[in-house]
Design a protein around this motif. Sequence first.
Motif, PDB file in Angstrom:
ATOM      1  N   VAL A  40       8.347   7.757  -4.009  1.00 15.58           N
ATOM      2  CA  VAL A  40       7.060   7.184  -4.412  1.00 15.58           C
ATOM      3  C   VAL A  40       5.944   7.705  -3.512  1.00 15.58           C
ATOM      4  CG1 VAL A  40       5.755   5.048  -4.752  1.00 15.58           C
ATOM      5  CG2 VAL A  40       8.226   5.069  -5.180  1.00 15.58           C
ATOM      6  N   GLU A  41       4.792   7.959  -4.110  1.00 12.43           N
ATOM      7  CA  GLU A  41       3.597   8.341  -3.350  1.00 12.43           C
ATOM      8  C   GLU A  41       2.402   7.597  -3.922  1.00 12.43           C
ATOM      9  OE1 GLU A  41       1.421   9.871  -0.373  1.00 12.43           O
ATOM     10  OE2 GLU A  41       3.555  10.345  -0.636  1.00 12.43           O
ATOM     11  N   ILE A  42       1.581   7.035  -3.020  1.00 13.99           N
ATOM     12  CA  ILE A  42       0.342   6.374  -3.433  1.00 13.99           C
ATOM     13  C   ILE A  42      -0.717   6.631  -2.375  1.00 13.99           C
ATOM     14  CG2 ILE A  42       1.084   4.194  -2.369  1.00 13.99           C
ATOM     15  CD1 ILE A  42      -0.621   2.713  -4.446  1.00 13.99           C
ATOM     16  N   ASN A  43      -1.952   6.813  -2.815  1.00 14.88           N
ATOM     17  CA  ASN A  43      -3.096   6.890  -1.914  1.00 14.88           C
ATOM     18  C   ASN A  43      -4.022   5.765  -2.350  1.00 14.88           C
ATOM     19  OD1 ASN A  43      -5.647   7.402  -0.763  1.00 14.88           O
ATOM     20  ND2 ASN A  43      -5.245   9.594  -0.640  1.00 14.88           N
ATOM     21  N   ARG A  44      -3.940   4.633  -1.646  1.00 12.29           N
ATOM     22  CA  ARG A  44      -4.667   3.446  -2.102  1.00 12.29           C
ATOM     23  C   ARG A  44      -6.179   3.612  -2.016  1.00 12.29           C
ATOM     24  NH1 ARG A  44       0.121   1.181  -0.205  1.00 12.29           N
ATOM     25  NH2 ARG A  44       1.130  -0.070  -1.847  1.00 12.29           N
ATOM     26  N   LYS A  45      -6.646   4.383  -1.072  1.00 13.00           N
ATOM     27  CA  LYS A  45      -8.092   4.554  -0.938  1.00 13.00           C
ATOM     28  C   LYS A  45      -8.667   5.437  -2.035  1.00 13.00           C
ATOM     29  CE  LYS A  45      -9.136   3.837   3.967  1.00 13.00           C
ATOM     30  NZ  LYS A  45      -9.705   4.464   5.184  1.00 13.00           N
ATOM     31  N   PHE A  46      -8.094   6.620  -2.218  1.00 14.61           N
ATOM     32  CA  PHE A  46      -8.755   7.622  -3.050  1.00 14.61           C
ATOM     33  C   PHE A  46      -7.908   8.144  -4.210  1.00 14.61           C
ATOM     34  CE2 PHE A  46     -10.500   8.119   1.333  1.00 14.61           C
ATOM     35  CZ  PHE A  46     -11.728   7.528   1.072  1.00 14.61           C
ATOM     36  N   GLY A  47      -6.712   7.599  -4.382  1.00 14.78           N
ATOM     37  CA  GLY A  47      -5.905   7.964  -5.535  1.00 14.78           C
ATOM     38  C   GLY A  47      -5.128   9.255  -5.365  1.00 14.78           C
ATOM     39  N   VAL A  48      -4.101   9.405  -6.190  1.00 17.57           N
ATOM     40  CA  VAL A  48      -3.285  10.616  -6.178  1.00 17.57           C
ATOM     41  C   VAL A  48      -3.464  11.427  -7.455  1.00 17.57           C
ATOM     42  CG1 VAL A  48      -1.505   9.871  -4.554  1.00 17.57           C
ATOM     43  CG2 VAL A  48      -1.332   9.207  -6.963  1.00 17.57           C
ATOM     44  N   VAL A  49      -4.167  10.855  -8.438  1.00 13.95           N
ATOM     45  CA  VAL A  49      -4.480  11.546  -9.694  1.00 13.95           C
ATOM     46  C   VAL A  49      -5.874  11.113 -10.136  1.00 13.95           C
ATOM     47  CG1 VAL A  49      -2.060  11.657 -10.446  1.00 13.95           C
ATOM     48  CG2 VAL A  49      -3.482   9.700 -11.126  1.00 13.95           C
ATOM     49  N   GLY A  50      -6.421  11.785 -11.132  1.00 17.91           N
ATOM     50  CA  GLY A  50      -7.652  11.311 -11.754  1.00 17.91           C
ATOM     51  C   GLY A  50      -7.314  10.050 -12.544  1.00 17.91           C
ATOM     52  N   MET A  51      -7.601   8.891 -11.980  1.00 19.46           N
ATOM     53  CA  MET A  51      -7.039   7.651 -12.515  1.00 19.46           C
ATOM     54  C   MET A  51      -7.630   7.235 -13.861  1.00 19.46           C
ATOM     55  SD  MET A  51      -5.957   5.330  -9.245  1.00 19.46           S
ATOM     56  CE  MET A  51      -7.492   5.374  -8.334  1.00 19.46           C
ATOM     57  N   ARG A  52      -8.920   7.459 -14.067  1.00 16.26           N
ATOM     58  CA  ARG A  52      -9.483   7.101 -15.370  1.00 16.26           C
ATOM     59  C   ARG A  52      -8.862   7.962 -16.471  1.00 16.26           C
ATOM     60  NH1 ARG A  52     -15.965   6.329 -13.790  1.00 16.26           N
ATOM     61  NH2 ARG A  52     -15.549   5.200 -11.872  1.00 16.26           N
ATOM     62  N   TRP A  53      -8.663   9.233 -16.165  1.00 19.05           N
ATOM     63  CA  TRP A  53      -8.055  10.139 -17.128  1.00 19.05           C
ATOM     64  C   TRP A  53      -6.605   9.734 -17.394  1.00 19.05           C
ATOM     65  CZ3 TRP A  53      -9.422  13.270 -20.765  1.00 19.05           C
ATOM     66  CH2 TRP A  53      -8.529  14.227 -21.263  1.00 19.05           C
ATOM     67  N   ALA A  54      -5.876   9.404 -16.339  1.00 15.62           N
ATOM     68  CA  ALA A  54      -4.477   8.986 -16.492  1.00 15.62           C
ATOM     69  C   ALA A  54      -4.379   7.705 -17.306  1.00 15.62           C
ATOM     70  CB  ALA A  54      -3.832   8.793 -15.122  1.00 15.62           C
ATOM     71  N   ALA A  55      -5.254   6.753 -17.032  1.00 14.06           N
ATOM     72  CA  ALA A  55      -5.226   5.488 -17.771  1.00 14.06           C
ATOM     73  C   ALA A  55      -5.560   5.706 -19.236  1.00 14.06           C
ATOM     74  CB  ALA A  55      -6.210   4.506 -17.146  1.00 14.06           C
TER      75      ALA A  55
END
Length: 346
Positions: free
Chosen positions: A123-138
Motif C-alpha cells: 500500500v502507498e498513500i500520500n495524505r497531503k498531496f495524493g499519489v494520483v490525480g484524485m479528481r480524475w481517478a474519482a
Amino acid sequence: MIESIALSIKQKALELGYEKCGIIPIPMLDGYQEKLEERVKNVPDSGVFYKGQQRLAHVQEEFPWAKSVIILTVPYSKYHVPENVSGHIGKSYLFDVRIDENTTEYQQSRQLELYLQSLGLKVEINRKFGVVGMRWAALQAGLGIIRRNNFFYTESGSWVHLEAFLIDMELELKSNTTLPPCPKNCDRCIKACPTASLCNAYTMNPLRCISFLTTFGGRNLPQEPMAENFGEWIYGCDVCQDVCPMNHKKWAAQEAFPGLTELAPSLTAEALLNMGEDFYRDKVQPKFFYLTADELWKWKVNALNYIKNHYQEQYRQLVLDALESPYPKVREMAESICVLYSIDKN
C-alpha cells in the motif's frame, strides 16, 4: 476471489465512514496526462504550475509495483464554520483532515490502510498531496462528476475530500453516478470568480486563483495587482463553490471540528498581525501546512491585504505597528496601506 477482495475493501471503507469507494486499474488513469496538456494549452501561463502535477500522471515511474488505485470520498459539510472565520478562510482548509490525528477522518484512513495491509496488499498513500490525480481517478471510478468550476461533486456537493491508496493487486470496482450535469448555460461560478482565475467552463488559471495566491503562491503580494480583488479572503477562497446551485443546501453544519472553536479567534486579521512565532509554529502551521514554519510573514501579509481592502480607522495602529515588523514584505504591505489611505505615521 479477486471480486470478493474488491467488495470487502468497499464494505470496510463504508463501515469506517467513507461516503464512497471505487477501485480502478492503473491504466484507467492514462487520460490524466492529456487533461494536463489541455490545461496548459488553454492557459499557457499555467504551465509552471501544472509541471508539479506531472508526477501524478506517471504513477508507475515512482511506484512500478502499483496495479490499482482505491479512490474514496468523505464529506466535510457536517462541520460548523465559526463566525469569525466564515468567508475569510476556505472551508477545505478549516476542515483539513489529511494529517490531523484528532479527527475521525484521519483515524478511519489509518484503519483502512491497516486493513489493506492485513489483506496482504502493498500500500502507498500520500495524505497531503495524493499519489494520483484524485479528481480524475474519482471520475473514472464513477463516484461523481467534475463540474464547470473544476471541483469534484458527489451527492454531497463539492464539499468532499478525496483520498487515494495505491495497491499491488489489479482490481476494479466502479459505480454509475446519477448526478445531473451542470444546468444548461449556467456560468455563475465563472462570473463570480473575483480574479477571473476561472476563465471558462472547466478551465482556470491557477496563478490567478485566490487560494493559490494566499497559500503556497503569491510570495510578493504587495506587488500583486489582483490582491485588491481578494475581498474578505485571508487564506483560501470558496466563491465558485458557494455560488454553485449544485451546492445549494448541501452544508449541514451539525458538528464542531476538533480544536477549531479554540483556534478560530486566533485566525482573524487582528490576531494574525499580533501573532508570535511560537504560537504560529505550535498551533497554526501544523493545521495549515501549505505555509511552512518560517512563513508566518505570509499570513501577516494576507491579513494586511484584507485590511487594505476593508480599511477602517480601528486598524490604524495595527498598520503602524506593522511598519516596524521584522518581515520586509509585511513592512511593504503596511507602507502601501499608509500611502493609499494617507495614514499619518506620527
